[in-house]
Enzyme design. Structure first.
Site, PDB file in Angstrom:
ATOM      1  N   CYS A   1       0.959  -3.241  -1.935  1.00 56.02           N
ATOM      2  CA  CYS A   1       0.220  -3.710  -0.898  1.00 56.02           C
ATOM      3  C   CYS A   1       1.454  -4.020   0.415  1.00 56.02           C
ATOM      4  O   CYS A   1       2.072  -3.583   0.624  1.00 56.02           O
ATOM      5  CB  CYS A   1      -0.862  -4.908  -1.181  1.00 56.02           C
ATOM      6  SG  CYS A   1      -2.173  -4.671   0.241  1.00 56.02           S
TER       7      CYS A   1
ATOM      8  N   GLU B   1      -4.136  -1.252  -6.649  1.00 57.41           N
ATOM      9  CA  GLU B   1      -3.640  -2.415  -6.796  1.00 57.41           C
ATOM     10  C   GLU B   1      -4.966  -3.267  -7.633  1.00 57.41           C
ATOM     11  O   GLU B   1      -6.016  -2.940  -7.171  1.00 57.41           O
ATOM     12  CB  GLU B   1      -3.491  -3.353  -5.524  1.00 57.41           C
ATOM     13  CG  GLU B   1      -3.224  -4.814  -5.529  1.00 57.41           C
ATOM     14  CD  GLU B   1      -3.083  -5.517  -4.172  1.00 57.41           C
ATOM     15  OE1 GLU B   1      -2.647  -6.470  -4.058  1.00 57.41           O
ATOM     16  OE2 GLU B   1      -3.448  -4.647  -3.076  1.00 57.41           O
TER      17      GLU B   1
ATOM     18  N   LYS C   1       3.797  -8.873  -8.056  1.00 58.26           N
ATOM     19  CA  LYS C   1       3.793  -8.935  -6.582  1.00 58.26           C
ATOM     20  C   LYS C   1       4.566 -10.137  -6.177  1.00 58.26           C
ATOM     21  O   LYS C   1       4.336 -11.163  -6.658  1.00 58.26           O
ATOM     22  CB  LYS C   1       2.385  -8.930  -6.060  1.00 58.26           C
ATOM     23  CG  LYS C   1       2.181  -8.939  -4.651  1.00 58.26           C
ATOM     24  CD  LYS C   1       0.739  -8.614  -4.336  1.00 58.26           C
ATOM     25  CE  LYS C   1       0.448  -8.173  -2.777  1.00 58.26           C
ATOM     26  NZ  LYS C   1      -0.919  -8.118  -2.631  1.00 58.26           N
TER      27      LYS C   1
END
Length: 325
Positions: A173, A48, A139
């Protein structure tokens, strides 16, 4: 899944970028991908926000009700080193995939030029072995203080792509703690689930293992290894991390099989390249008794609706012309 290419060699890269330095980070990526390809890797995954940084420990001068000039200066530097798509930086990443003939997934901080460029997104970029841009995933929900620096993605980037070995895609994540987001990935038929992260807790391994068992898929977890001395000392508010541990992120990259078995890792305390040969027949074998989007889905009871329309800040409505008197 193709039956002619049953095994793929996967590489998860655990490394720090050249922090807050887009070109330096891409240069390091170039060397790392060449190393992985030299070990036979056919797919390569980076963590990430690898380009240009996961800004761990920085507040950007933001408190409830106030912001600071130095925090804005740090933001401006972060923004300047981010990646636009398309751009020369994106082309350079594509060139790395093409030169090494690998599928390449990399976490970047993306600047959206379409709407003025004032918002950054935590994004995964996907490239094919011919350098072709395969898409991106933004995200959906930045976590905690990440919301100060990154905007929210929308359903239009719940991207998957087909390879010779099966369908790949993933979440970033703590998106992986969103049950419906995982369900969307399963319903899209993901065999190779990519899960770049900044989470280095022991508990994160349980998350990766659970996804593997739940999705009956291979799961690639990939994190950075960062220590404090890597952070440029000339950053605005650099003093904020002086009291933090020397080891800012200890890693924890790992690859799991579709029955939850650990294939390689977790790697802690150092940079490294994790390599695993993934026999895609194991996905089929694992789904014999559990298929989250197949015979275990119960669509007569449960239904998931996913809005994949791009959410734009302006919609132009053109009405019929008015007749003049």
């Amino acid at each position: 899944m193709s039956e002619s290419f049953s095994t793929v060699r996967m590489a998860a890269i655990q490394a720090a970028p050249a922090l807050f330095d887009r070109e330096g980070s891409i240069a390091k990526m170039r060397d790392l991908v060449a190393d992985a390809a030299g070990q036979g890797a056919q797919m390569v995954v980076f963590p990430e926000a690898f380009v240009p940084a996961y800004p761990r420990g920085f507040s950007f001068g933001a408190l409830v009700g106030s912001r600071t000039d130095s925090g804005r200066d740090l933001w401006a530097r972060y923004w300047a080193e981010s990646v636009e798509v398309p751009s020369a930086a994106a082309d350079a990443i594509a060139g790395i995939a093409r030169k090494n003939s690998v599928y390449l997934t990399v976490g970047v901080v993306e600047r959206d030029a379409d709407y003025g460029g004032g918002t950054l997104f935590c994004t995964l970029l996907y490239y094919g072995p011919d350098g072709r841009y395969l898409g991106k995933h933004r995200k959906l929900k930045p976590t905690g203080s990440e919301r100060l620096i990154w905007g929210e993605g929308d359903g239009s980037t719940l991207t998957t792509f087909d390879t010779e070995w099966g369908r790949a895609g993933g979440l970033i994540c703590w998106e992986n703690y969103m049950p419906l987001a995982r369900a969307a990935m399963y319903a899209k038929g993901v065999h190779l689930y990519l899960a770049p992260t900044a989470d280095c807790r022991d508990a994160w391994q349980a998350t990766l293992q659970h996804i593997a068992v739940e999705g009956r898929c291979f799961v690639v977890g990939c994190n950075q290894y960062v220590h404090r001395s890597m952070v440029p000392t000339d950053l605005p508010d650099a003093h904020e991390i002086e009291s933090m541990p020397e080891e800012l992120c200890r890693g924890g990259s790992a690859i799991y099989g579709p029955m939850g078995e650990i294939l390689v890792g977790p790697l802690y305390g150092e940079e490294g390249i994790l390599i695993a040969d993934l026999d895609m027949r194991e996905v089929t074998r694992a789904r014999f008794d559990f298929d989250a989007s197949g015979h275990y889905a119960r669509p007569d009871v449960f239904r998931l609706e996913v809005n994949e329309r791009p959410q734009t800040p302006m919609v132009t409505v053109v009405g019929p012309e008015q007749d003049s008197d």
